[in-house]
Design an enzyme around this catalytic site. Sequence first.
Site, PDB file in Angstrom:
ATOM      1  CG  ASP A  38      -8.578  -3.911   4.673  1.00 54.76           C
ATOM      2  OD1 ASP A  38      -7.688  -4.435   5.379  1.00 54.76           O
ATOM      3  OD2 ASP A  38      -8.374  -3.491   3.522  1.00 54.76           O
TER       4      ASP A  38
ATOM      5  CD  GLU B 264      -7.868 -10.501  -1.477  1.00 50.61           C
ATOM      6  OE1 GLU B 264      -7.147  -9.713  -2.107  1.00 50.61           O
ATOM      7  OE2 GLU B 264      -7.735 -10.739  -0.266  1.00 50.61           O
TER       8      GLU B 264
ATOM      9  CG  ASP C 278      -2.793  -7.361   2.154  1.00 51.92           C
ATOM     10  OD1 ASP C 278      -3.903  -7.930   2.182  1.00 51.92           O
ATOM     11  OD2 ASP C 278      -2.661  -6.117   2.207  1.00 51.92           O
TER      12      ASP C 278
HETATM   13  C1  GLC Z   1      -4.788  -3.934   2.711  1.00 51.87           C
HETATM   14  C2  GLC Z   1      -4.646  -4.856   3.914  1.00 51.87           C
HETATM   15  C3  GLC Z   1      -4.233  -4.048   5.107  1.00 51.87           C
HETATM   16  C4  GLC Z   1      -2.939  -3.299   4.809  1.00 51.87           C
HETATM   17  C5  GLC Z   1      -3.116  -2.430   3.570  1.00 51.87           C
HETATM   18  C6  GLC Z   1      -1.821  -1.766   3.148  1.00 51.87           C
HETATM   19  O1  GLC Z   1      -5.825  -3.059   2.884  1.00 51.87           O
HETATM   20  O2  GLC Z   1      -5.814  -5.572   4.166  1.00 51.87           O
HETATM   21  O3  GLC Z   1      -4.097  -4.875   6.236  1.00 51.87           O
HETATM   22  O4  GLC Z   1      -2.590  -2.512   5.883  1.00 51.87           O
HETATM   23  O5  GLC Z   1      -3.589  -3.225   2.501  1.00 51.87           O
HETATM   24  O6  GLC Z   1      -0.859  -2.699   2.857  1.00 51.87           O
END
Ligand code: GLC
Length: 835
Positions: free
Chosen positions: A504, A429, A426
Site C-alpha cells: 500500500d 503477512e 493479499d
Molecule cells: C490491502 C491491499 C490492497 C487492497 C486492500 C483491499 O490494503 O494491500 O491492495 O486493495 O487490502 O483488499
Amino acid sequence: MNIRSIHHRVCGIAAIALSLLSLHPATAQWDSPGTVESFTQRQPGDYLFRTSSSTVEVTVLARDLVRVRLHPGGVTLPPPPADTRGRDTSWAVVKTAWPRTDVSVTDDSNAVTLTTAKLSVVIRRNPLRILFRDRAGNVINADDPVKGMCWAGRNVRVWKTMPADERYYGFGEKAGRLARNNSHVTMWNSDIPAYGPDTDPLYKSVPFFYGIRKGMAYGIFFDNTWRSSFDMGKESRSEYSFGAEDGLLEYYFLYGPAPADVLRRFTELVGRMPLPPRWSLGYQQSRWSYSPESRVREIARTFREKQIPCDVIYLDIDYMDGYRIFTWNKERFPAPQRMISDLRKDGFRIAVIVDPGIKVDSSYAAYRTGLAGSHFLTSPDGSVFTGDVWPGLCAFPDFTDASTRSWWGASFAGLAEAGVRGWWNDMNEPSVFNVPTKTVDLRVIHDDHGMRSPHGKNHNIYGMQMTRGTYEGIRALIPDERPFVLTRATYAGGQRYSAVWTGDNVASWEHLAMAVTMCLNLSVSGHAFVGADIGGFIGYPSGELFARWLQAGVFTPLMRAHSAINERNKEPWEYGTAFTDINRETINLRYRLLPYIYTVMETASRDGLPAMRPMIFSHPDEEAFQERADQFMFGDDLLVAPVLSEGATHRDVRLPAGGWYDFWTSKRLDGGRDITADAPVSRIPLFIRAGTILPMQQPVQYTDQAPIDPLTFVVYPATSGSDSSAYYEDDGISFRYQAGEFLRRTVRQEVHPGQIVVDFGKPEGTYAPSQRSLIVEIVDGSNFQRVTLDGKSIPKVSPQELSTLQQGWAIDPTRGVLTAKIPDARMRFRLVAQE
Ligand code: GLC
C-alpha cells in the site's frame, strides 16, 4: 498443549528481550565456539568442527557455494526432520543434491583450509573463525576476530568484518535506498500501509544480501525464518552482523565475482520464477473495488473505446459475499461466468483477490470444511485461533501443512470454473486487525513438516506457503495454462509460486522513486516478477505524476495500476485528453516492446537474472553507480531513466562505458559520461546499448488479440565487430514449451566498414508461428545502397511502397533508418546491407 510449545512460549519472551539487546553483544552475554578440538570429514566436501561448546558444519556444495551451520551446545546431529531447529527442512532451498565438487584440504596447527576451483574457506582453529578468500588469496569475507559466530539463549548471530569500501545490496523489499550501508534491517513480514522510505520491516522477508567491493561480489543467504536482523555497520563502523531470535545459525556463502554469478547461484539454490503467461505481462487495471458487474463492464468498454490496451481487470474484496473467500456477492455479480466469458471475448482476463482469513461462520462452506479437516491454526490448548480481518472474526489456514495447501488449492475450483485466471494473494503477512502484534498470536502452532513449531518460526513463510497452495491448486485445476499468482507477503524463493507487488504505497513523487528502488531490491533478491501500484494506492496523483508512473511501469515486469477505496477514479483516461493520449502511447510502448520483455522474462525463468537490474549490478566497478536507483537496466540492453520529479523536462543520466542510442531519436551517444536527456512529459528517457537487436511488435489492444505481425528487429549497430541478442517466443500460455515447443534465436550482427550483417542463425525449438512479415530496421543505416537476403538482392522501394509489398527495403531519411521487409515464419536467414 505439548512440552515443546510451552518451552517455546517461555523462550519466546526471553528471545524478545534478548533481541532488543542484540546490538549490545557485551550485555547479552554471547557465547561463541572457542577452540577447534576436532575436525572430521563426514564425506568429501562436508566437514565438522567441534569445540568444547559447539559443532560447526562447513559444507562445500559447489565451487562457489559453501554452507555454514552452527550447532551450539555440542549437539549431536540427529537426522531430519527430528531436529526442531530447522535442519534440512528449509522452506527456501530447493536444490539439495549437488554434484560432487573437488575440494582440497590442508590442515595445520592454525587452520583448516578447504580450496575449490574458485575460493578457499579458511577455518581458523583458535578461536574458531571462518574466512573466505579468492584464488588469488584476497580475503573476500571474514568473521570478526573478536566475536565471530555467537549464541545467547536461543538467539544466534554472526559478526563479520566490514571493509570501509564494501557496499551491501539486496535484502528483498527494502525502501529508501539501494546500498544498505549504515543501516539496520529486520525481516518480519508486516502490513504497513503508507509506509515511508525508512519503514522497516515491510511485507516480505528475503534474508539475502550482496557485498560488493572493488567490482567483486559475494552473497550471503541467511536461511532462518524467525525474526531476523542485519546490522550493516550501524552498530559499528568496522563490522556488520546478522542473526535471528531463534533457529539455526545457517548461512550460504556465494562467491561471484560478478553480482550476476551470485544471483544465478542463489536462484539455483532457492528456485526461479516459472515462465509467466504472456498475458500477465500486459497492462493490468485494478482498484478497490470495481463493483458491481456493470462497473467492471464499463471499465472494460472504456479501455476498448479509448483504444488503450489492457489485458487484466482485478476484482478486489467486494466481489465476495461478506468477504467470504471462494464466494461471489450474488447481487453485485449475479452471473460471474457470463461476465467473465463476455470480457474474455473482448480480450480481458479477470483476477480476484483472496485473503487467508476464513470468516468464522458455520453456514460458510470453507469454514466448515476447514474445521472438519483441521486446516486452521490452533493455540497450544488446541482451540482454533481467531482474529479480525475484513470479514470480522476469521480462522487462518495453516499453509505449512501440505494437506491444508491441497484443501486450499482445491477450493479454487468454483472460481476457476467461472473463468477467473489471476490469483491475487493479499493480507498474508498474515495481517490481523486490532491486536498489538498485528498478526496471529505468536504461540499458535504450525505443522511445519510435522515438527509442530510456533508462529514465530513460520510467520515469515506464511505468505509464501499461501502462494504455494494457490499456485499448486491452480496448476492442478487448470493444467494447460500457466498460473498467474500475485502476492504481498513472501519469503526467499517465493518467486517459484508468485509475482509480487510492493503493497500500500502513496500517490507521491517520493513513492514513485521508492517504487523503483524497491522493485530493484526485490529483483536482485530473486523476485524477478515485480511491480508497485501504479499511480499510488493511497491518495490521488496529478495527471503528470500518473503519466510518469505509468512510464516507469512499462519497465516493471508487473504493470498494474491500483487504488484504495474512496479515492477518485484513477484510470489512465481520468486526467484530461492530453494525458489520456500520453498514457495511451505509454501503454502502447509496453505492448510494442512485449517481444523483448517476454524474452527477458523467459531468460529470468531459466537463469534467474531479473528484468530490472540496478546499474551497479551490471557495472559493479563503476563507483558512480553505487547508490544510483534513479536509472536502471531492463534486461541486458535497455537503460531506463524514469522521470521521478515534478515539472521536469530533462534529467541527468549516467551512460555506462560503450556506445548507446537514444530510443526516441535513434541518435548515437558515447557512454562513460553524464548526459542531460530530454524528458518531455510524453515520454520516458530510454537508451539502447549499441550492439542490441531489439525485438518489437505491432501495437495491439491485448496480448493475444492477433499473432505478432509484423515482428520487428531494430538493429542498433555495435561500435565494431559482432554482437548478439536473444529472441524467444512460444504460445504464451501452455506448458508445451517444456517439451521443446518454443522458438529461440540468437540474432547476431557483424559490423564491418561499409557493411552490416544480420544473421538469425541456428533455429532452436519446434514452435512454428504462422507466416508473417519480419522487419529489420537498421539504425544509422541511411548510407546503405544494397540489401541482400541469403545472397540475393531485394528491391529498394519508397517507404510508402514498402507497406504494400511483401519484400523490399527502404530508407526513412528523417530517422536515418533502413527498413527491410521479409515474409517469414521460421526466422532463418542472413541479411546483408552494404554501402
Ligand atoms: C490491502 C491491499 C490492497 C487492497 C486492500 C483491499 O490494503 O494491500 O491492495 O486493495 O487490502 O483488499
